[in-house]
Design an enzyme around this catalytic site. Sequence first.
Site, PDB file in Angstrom:
ATOM      1  N   ASP A 184       0.845  -1.200   0.000  1.00 58.79           N
ATOM      2  CA  ASP A 184       0.000   0.000   0.000  1.00 58.79           C
ATOM      3  C   ASP A 184       0.880   1.249   0.000  1.00 58.79           C
ATOM      4  OD1 ASP A 184      -2.283   1.510  -0.008  1.00 58.79           O
ATOM      5  OD2 ASP A 184      -2.831   1.098   2.071  1.00 58.79           O
TER       6      ASP A 184
ATOM      7  N   ASP B  85       2.162   2.954   7.692  1.00 57.54           N
ATOM      8  CA  ASP B  85       0.953   2.200   7.357  1.00 57.54           C
ATOM      9  C   ASP B  85       1.228   0.809   6.827  1.00 57.54           C
ATOM     10  OD1 ASP B  85      -1.839   3.756   7.609  1.00 57.54           O
ATOM     11  OD2 ASP B  85      -0.147   5.115   7.414  1.00 57.54           O
TER      12      ASP B  85
END
Length: 327
Positions: free
Chosen positions: A188, A206
């Site tokens: 991601d 993240d």
Amino acid sequence: VANRTLLAPKNSPPDPKWEFPRSRLTIEQVLGEGEFGRVLRAKAQDIGGWSGQTTVAVKTLKEDASASELADLLSEYQLLKEAQHPNVIRLLGACTTSGGPIYLIIEFAEFGSLRNYLRRSRHLESEGRVPCSTLLLSSSPSNIKPLDQQCIDPIVNYTITPRDILSFAWQISKGMAYLADIKLVHRDLAARNVLLAAGKVCKISDFGLTRDVYEDDAYLKRSKGRVPVKWMAPESLADHVYTSKSDVWSFGVLLWELVTLGASPYPGVDVHNLYNLLKAGYRMEKPANCSYQLYKLMVSCWHEEAGMRPSFKELICHWERMLEDAV
Ligand code: ACK
């Protein structure tokens, strides 16, 4: 009443190396919220080897998060324990004991996400408040204005020079090369998931979707709701195959975000058509202010064949050469 899924599972003992007493954490404010997650700013007493109060960021779940989001947060916790690199966000501790929500305590990045930082710098430009603005990366370093021509604090903190863009690309490549080395695939990578700390230091963040790589270097994704389609390589879209080379594809999209100061990729393209367009050879065109040299690198990250894309290590060499030329 807090949802039970937000609480630490009773059968997993806390990790003594990382567990941090809740009593030494003072939550101050919400920094941001995603669909299921929430990031808070807090003060932590005596954490990470520092004595006294340190400003930290705390990742937690929202009340309506499900068991799968809890699993993502716990998996992020495990992966962050392993990752130690100046361009990867640092884990400082965690509160996982029963009696409260799960908190991952991570270093605080004073400028927030790179995407928002890029966008903020653009607003300053459009307001005509920043003299050192235009990102004419194709031209000589003469468009990098000396410091005394930049605006004074705090605005100067949001100015972006062509050199900054190269430096961001270089730092992110270094963090990603490290992750590839320790066999982590991010899955991601995007400007929204890179944080900017003091001194304009990029920190890859993240890890919720990150997974350890299987022996064959590919990861077969669980079926999940959140899919960052416009950052995904064709093999990830079609076959759920994720490798460090699919991270390189995402990095190419991140480069486009950098050069456009945080624009949304594939403007006007419906995500449902994207895969067919990519298979037919369609790629985003060169942004107006982007040099051919940089665009060539961006497009090389979008090679249909994963093996033909550059590695993050190779990309680091390119940035270093370009940074030398830009001095
Ligand atoms: O651009 P922002 O202010 O920076 O908005 C997002 C928001 O939380 C949701 O992710 C901010 N954020 C996330 N992690 C951190 C951190 N470690 N330090 C500072 N801000 C953070 C991010």
